[in-house]
Design an enzyme around this catalytic site. Sequence first.
Site, PDB file in Angstrom:
ATOM      1  N   ASP A  31      68.489  -3.182 -63.818  1.00 42.91           N
ATOM      2  CA  ASP A  31      68.099  -1.771 -63.940  1.00 42.91           C
ATOM      3  C   ASP A  31      69.447  -1.284 -62.868  1.00 42.91           C
ATOM      4  OD1 ASP A  31      67.530   1.038 -63.683  1.00 42.91           O
ATOM      5  OD2 ASP A  31      65.458   0.270 -65.042  1.00 42.91           O
ATOM      6  N   SER A  34      69.395   4.544 -62.182  1.00 43.18           N
ATOM      7  CA  SER A  34      69.937   5.900 -62.382  1.00 43.18           C
ATOM      8  C   SER A  34      68.534   6.911 -62.726  1.00 43.18           C
ATOM      9  CB  SER A  34      70.925   6.009 -63.562  1.00 43.18           C
ATOM     10  OG  SER A  34      70.367   5.359 -64.961  1.00 43.18           O
ATOM     11  N   SER A 124      63.944   4.953 -81.915  1.00 44.82           N
ATOM     12  CA  SER A 124      63.044   5.961 -81.799  1.00 44.82           C
ATOM     13  C   SER A 124      63.069   6.485 -83.116  1.00 44.82           C
ATOM     14  CB  SER A 124      64.143   6.990 -81.119  1.00 44.82           C
ATOM     15  OG  SER A 124      63.443   8.130 -81.004  1.00 44.82           O
ATOM     16  N   TYR A 149      71.967  11.931 -78.425  1.00 42.60           N
ATOM     17  CA  TYR A 149      71.141  10.971 -77.823  1.00 42.60           C
ATOM     18  C   TYR A 149      70.808  10.286 -79.095  1.00 42.60           C
ATOM     19  CZ  TYR A 149      66.914   8.634 -76.983  1.00 42.60           C
ATOM     20  OH  TYR A 149      65.606   7.831 -77.164  1.00 42.60           O
ATOM     21  N   LYS A 153      70.886   6.186 -80.668  1.00 39.35           N
ATOM     22  CA  LYS A 153      70.000   5.167 -81.213  1.00 39.35           C
ATOM     23  C   LYS A 153      70.519   4.634 -82.443  1.00 39.35           C
ATOM     24  CE  LYS A 153      67.576   5.120 -77.612  1.00 39.35           C
ATOM     25  NZ  LYS A 153      67.218   3.921 -77.067  1.00 39.35           N
ATOM     26  N   LEU A 200      56.445  16.927 -73.593  1.00 41.13           N
ATOM     27  CA  LEU A 200      55.319  17.740 -73.606  1.00 41.13           C
ATOM     28  C   LEU A 200      54.205  17.382 -72.606  1.00 41.13           C
ATOM     29  CD1 LEU A 200      53.693  20.123 -74.613  1.00 41.13           C
ATOM     30  CD2 LEU A 200      52.898  18.227 -76.368  1.00 41.13           C
ATOM     31  N   ARG A 292      62.229  25.578 -80.110  1.00 43.75           N
ATOM     32  CA  ARG A 292      63.460  24.855 -79.550  1.00 43.75           C
ATOM     33  C   ARG A 292      64.327  24.452 -80.454  1.00 43.75           C
ATOM     34  NH1 ARG A 292      61.396  19.609 -75.752  1.00 43.75           N
ATOM     35  NH2 ARG A 292      61.086  18.881 -77.855  1.00 43.75           N
TER      36      ARG A 292
HETATM   37  P1  NAD Z   1      63.477   5.549 -68.293  1.00 44.59           P
HETATM   38  O1  NAD Z   1      64.748   6.547 -68.210  1.00 44.59           O
HETATM   39  O2  NAD Z   1      62.093   5.820 -67.717  1.00 44.59           O
HETATM   40  O3  NAD Z   1      64.096   4.101 -68.473  1.00 44.59           O
HETATM   41  C1  NAD Z   1      65.351   3.766 -68.932  1.00 44.59           C
HETATM   42  C2  NAD Z   1      65.878   2.777 -67.420  1.00 44.59           C
HETATM   43  O4  NAD Z   1      67.039   2.353 -67.863  1.00 44.59           O
HETATM   44  C3  NAD Z   1      65.970   3.682 -66.408  1.00 44.59           C
HETATM   45  O5  NAD Z   1      65.218   2.900 -65.210  1.00 44.59           O
HETATM   46  C4  NAD Z   1      67.227   3.567 -66.080  1.00 44.59           C
HETATM   47  O6  NAD Z   1      67.433   3.696 -64.755  1.00 44.59           O
HETATM   48  C5  NAD Z   1      67.900   2.471 -66.909  1.00 44.59           C
HETATM   49  N1  NAD Z   1      69.241   2.540 -67.075  1.00 44.59           N
HETATM   50  C6  NAD Z   1      69.737   3.614 -67.678  1.00 44.59           C
HETATM   51  N2  NAD Z   1      71.064   3.340 -68.182  1.00 44.59           N
HETATM   52  C7  NAD Z   1      71.572   2.051 -67.482  1.00 44.59           C
HETATM   53  C8  NAD Z   1      72.682   1.176 -67.269  1.00 44.59           C
HETATM   54  N3  NAD Z   1      73.765   1.626 -67.912  1.00 44.59           N
HETATM   55  N4  NAD Z   1      72.446   0.026 -66.569  1.00 44.59           N
HETATM   56  C9  NAD Z   1      71.143  -0.407 -66.183  1.00 44.59           C
HETATM   57  N5  NAD Z   1      70.121   0.523 -66.413  1.00 44.59           N
HETATM   58  C10 NAD Z   1      70.180   1.648 -66.967  1.00 44.59           C
HETATM   59  O7  NAD Z   1      63.219   5.891 -70.154  1.00 44.59           O
HETATM   60  P2  NAD Z   1      61.993   5.183 -70.900  1.00 44.59           P
HETATM   61  O8  NAD Z   1      61.084   6.436 -71.347  1.00 44.59           O
HETATM   62  O9  NAD Z   1      61.301   4.119 -70.296  1.00 44.59           O
HETATM   63  O10 NAD Z   1      62.873   4.820 -72.217  1.00 44.59           O
HETATM   64  C11 NAD Z   1      63.293   3.546 -72.429  1.00 44.59           C
HETATM   65  C12 NAD Z   1      63.776   3.397 -73.774  1.00 44.59           C
HETATM   66  O11 NAD Z   1      63.089   3.759 -74.658  1.00 44.59           O
HETATM   67  C13 NAD Z   1      65.255   4.120 -73.624  1.00 44.59           C
HETATM   68  O12 NAD Z   1      66.016   3.393 -74.612  1.00 44.59           O
HETATM   69  C14 NAD Z   1      64.711   5.366 -74.487  1.00 44.59           C
HETATM   70  O13 NAD Z   1      65.939   5.937 -75.367  1.00 44.59           O
HETATM   71  C15 NAD Z   1      63.780   4.801 -75.573  1.00 44.59           C
HETATM   72  N6  NAD Z   1      62.792   5.727 -76.232  1.00 44.59           N
HETATM   73  C16 NAD Z   1      62.001   6.363 -75.214  1.00 44.59           C
HETATM   74  C17 NAD Z   1      61.134   7.432 -75.761  1.00 44.59           C
HETATM   75  C18 NAD Z   1      60.440   8.426 -74.922  1.00 44.59           C
HETATM   76  O14 NAD Z   1      60.076   9.207 -75.231  1.00 44.59           O
HETATM   77  N7  NAD Z   1      60.257   8.083 -73.354  1.00 44.59           N
HETATM   78  C19 NAD Z   1      60.949   7.466 -77.039  1.00 44.59           C
HETATM   79  C20 NAD Z   1      61.803   6.827 -77.914  1.00 44.59           C
HETATM   80  C21 NAD Z   1      62.608   5.877 -77.400  1.00 44.59           C
HETATM   81  C1  WQD Z   2      56.571  17.213 -78.568  1.00 40.85           C
HETATM   82  C2  WQD Z   2      56.274  18.548 -79.295  1.00 40.85           C
HETATM   83  C3  WQD Z   2      58.010  20.450 -78.870  1.00 40.85           C
HETATM   84  C4  WQD Z   2      57.873  20.512 -74.463  1.00 40.85           C
HETATM   85  C5  WQD Z   2      61.296  13.717 -77.678  1.00 40.85           C
HETATM   86  C6  WQD Z   2      62.847  13.226 -78.271  1.00 40.85           C
HETATM   87  C7  WQD Z   2      62.688  11.861 -79.167  1.00 40.85           C
HETATM   88  C8  WQD Z   2      61.862  10.809 -78.448  1.00 40.85           C
HETATM   89  C9  WQD Z   2      60.574  11.338 -78.046  1.00 40.85           C
HETATM   90  C10 WQD Z   2      63.282   9.606 -77.042  1.00 40.85           C
HETATM   91  C11 WQD Z   2      57.296  19.367 -79.767  1.00 40.85           C
HETATM   92  C12 WQD Z   2      56.739  20.722 -78.117  1.00 40.85           C
HETATM   93  C13 WQD Z   2      57.629  20.278 -75.850  1.00 40.85           C
HETATM   94  C14 WQD Z   2      57.595  21.865 -74.034  1.00 40.85           C
HETATM   95  C15 WQD Z   2      56.664  22.369 -76.077  1.00 40.85           C
HETATM   96  N1  WQD Z   2      62.484  10.572 -77.143  1.00 40.85           N
HETATM   97  N2  WQD Z   2      56.752  21.049 -76.504  1.00 40.85           N
HETATM   98  N3  WQD Z   2      56.893  22.709 -74.839  1.00 40.85           N
HETATM   99  O1  WQD Z   2      60.565  16.619 -79.061  1.00 40.85           O
HETATM  100  O2  WQD Z   2      58.920  15.194 -80.281  1.00 40.85           O
HETATM  101  O3  WQD Z   2      60.653  13.877 -79.184  1.00 40.85           O
HETATM  102  O4  WQD Z   2      60.887  12.672 -77.055  1.00 40.85           O
HETATM  103  O5  WQD Z   2      63.619   9.064 -77.956  1.00 40.85           O
HETATM  104  O6  WQD Z   2      63.864  11.338 -79.355  1.00 40.85           O
HETATM  105  O7  WQD Z   2      63.520  14.231 -79.385  1.00 40.85           O
HETATM  106  O8  WQD Z   2      58.933  15.131 -77.589  1.00 40.85           O
HETATM  107  O9  WQD Z   2      57.515  15.700 -75.978  1.00 40.85           O
HETATM  108  O10 WQD Z   2      59.756  17.090 -76.152  1.00 40.85           O
HETATM  109  O11 WQD Z   2      58.028  17.443 -77.611  1.00 40.85           O
HETATM  110  O12 WQD Z   2      55.997  23.229 -76.915  1.00 40.85           O
HETATM  111  O13 WQD Z   2      57.715  22.200 -72.917  1.00 40.85           O
HETATM  112  O14 WQD Z   2      55.831  19.497 -77.800  1.00 40.85           O
HETATM  113  O15 WQD Z   2      58.351  21.495 -79.297  1.00 40.85           O
HETATM  114  O16 WQD Z   2      56.804  20.221 -80.854  1.00 40.85           O
HETATM  115  P1  WQD Z   2      59.849  15.403 -79.322  1.00 40.85           P
HETATM  116  P2  WQD Z   2      58.653  16.500 -76.883  1.00 40.85           P
END
Ligand code: NAD
Ligand code: WQD
Length: 338
Positions: A31, A34, A124, A149, A153, A200, A292
Amino acid sequence: MSVLVTGGAGYIGSHTCVELLNEGYEVVVVDNLSNSSKISLDRVEKLTNKKLKFYEVDLLNKEGLRDVFKKEKIDSVIHFAALKAVGESVKEPLKYYHNNIAGTLVLCEVMKEFNVKNIVFSSSATVYGDPKIIPITEECEKGEITNPYGQTKAMMEQILIDINKADKDFSVVLLRYFNPVGAHESGEIGEDPKGIPNNLMPYISQVAVGKLKSLSVFGNDYNTKDGTGVRDYIHVVDLSIGHIKALKKLERERGVFIYNLGTGVGYSVLDMIKAFERASNTKINYEFKERRGGDIACCYADPSKAQRELNFKAIRDLNKMCEDTWRWQTKNPNGYEK
Ligand code: NAD
Ligand code: WQD
């Protein structure tokens, strides 16, 4: 079995490290910190009473990554490392394409060099765009993705699929997460967003703890039961267990496998507010605002494929998601910093 966890210090990565260590895997984290803190990994070790290896290396640093593969015998990779803020990706697309795509390419090149052929990838539900079918099955076509973003993916999924086409032994599980929330039930690790949260659940919990004044509810005129957006929230510990099941699939079978990780239940923003108020015994101030940009009305999974093929089922309910978030938030009001 030794698993390289890229992005292992982050939110989902740290919870997955706990489950991996508890399952007896050796864990190597790469990691660049960042968007995370090394403290999360110290707490993972404390929680499991086990050690992991940590390398502060950027995936874009190929030599640094090669050194890790030289030192450690890696059997499989779980690839979390990515930038993930949707709004920021619209403003800074190059940063997102460069970090997420180039990082994945470098990782795959080094995996190839060291003959490592198992990868579980954090995808995602965003790849479905505005889904044609609800609940969303894995057969649902990828949709029009409105932000860089989400594009990264979809592209990273395609890169991994193409590597498998050229080398059938290179095996991939694409996990399409719905909305991960919650925290480890100890309250020791959880989501620690930098600055004002975009998502959220962390926003609600910062209002509850008094750090933020009021939640803006984005839109109350959607075609949903109460007009607010509906999503499939999944507890991060359930999600993490899904990764162990995915690894085990790769231990049994070669190929490309795609799974939704969700609960199959959709909750509205107002449902989330009410559930959090109950679990935390607080009052969440909120006001309705404009929709949004880029949001869709409704998104929830058909989780039956993961249940059938991985024996995975999310079991932690909405109350548990809120209680665990609240415990993490109150024990760590400033995240890992203090
Ligand atoms: P996070 O930001 O907490 O974790 C990602 C980690 O990757 C961080 O620790 C960051 O420092 C590290 N990182 C980023 N770029 C890097 C690089 N170039 N080299 C080394 N380390 C690097 O995010 P998270 O919520 O734990 O998400 C993890 C994965 O899941 C991500 O790929 C994210 O896109 C995916 N994802 C997250 C969600 C969500 O809502 N949290 C939803 C769908 C998919
Ligand atoms: C959830 C609901 C908002 C914030 C995002 C990414 C998705 C994935 C997960 C990484 C929606 C509403 C939100 C606020 C609100 N990430 N909301 N007020 O948009 O479903 O998904 O995170 O892969 O790619 O797009 O998640 O938690 O932002 O929103 O009303 O301040 O809450 O409109 O209906 P979302 P979220």
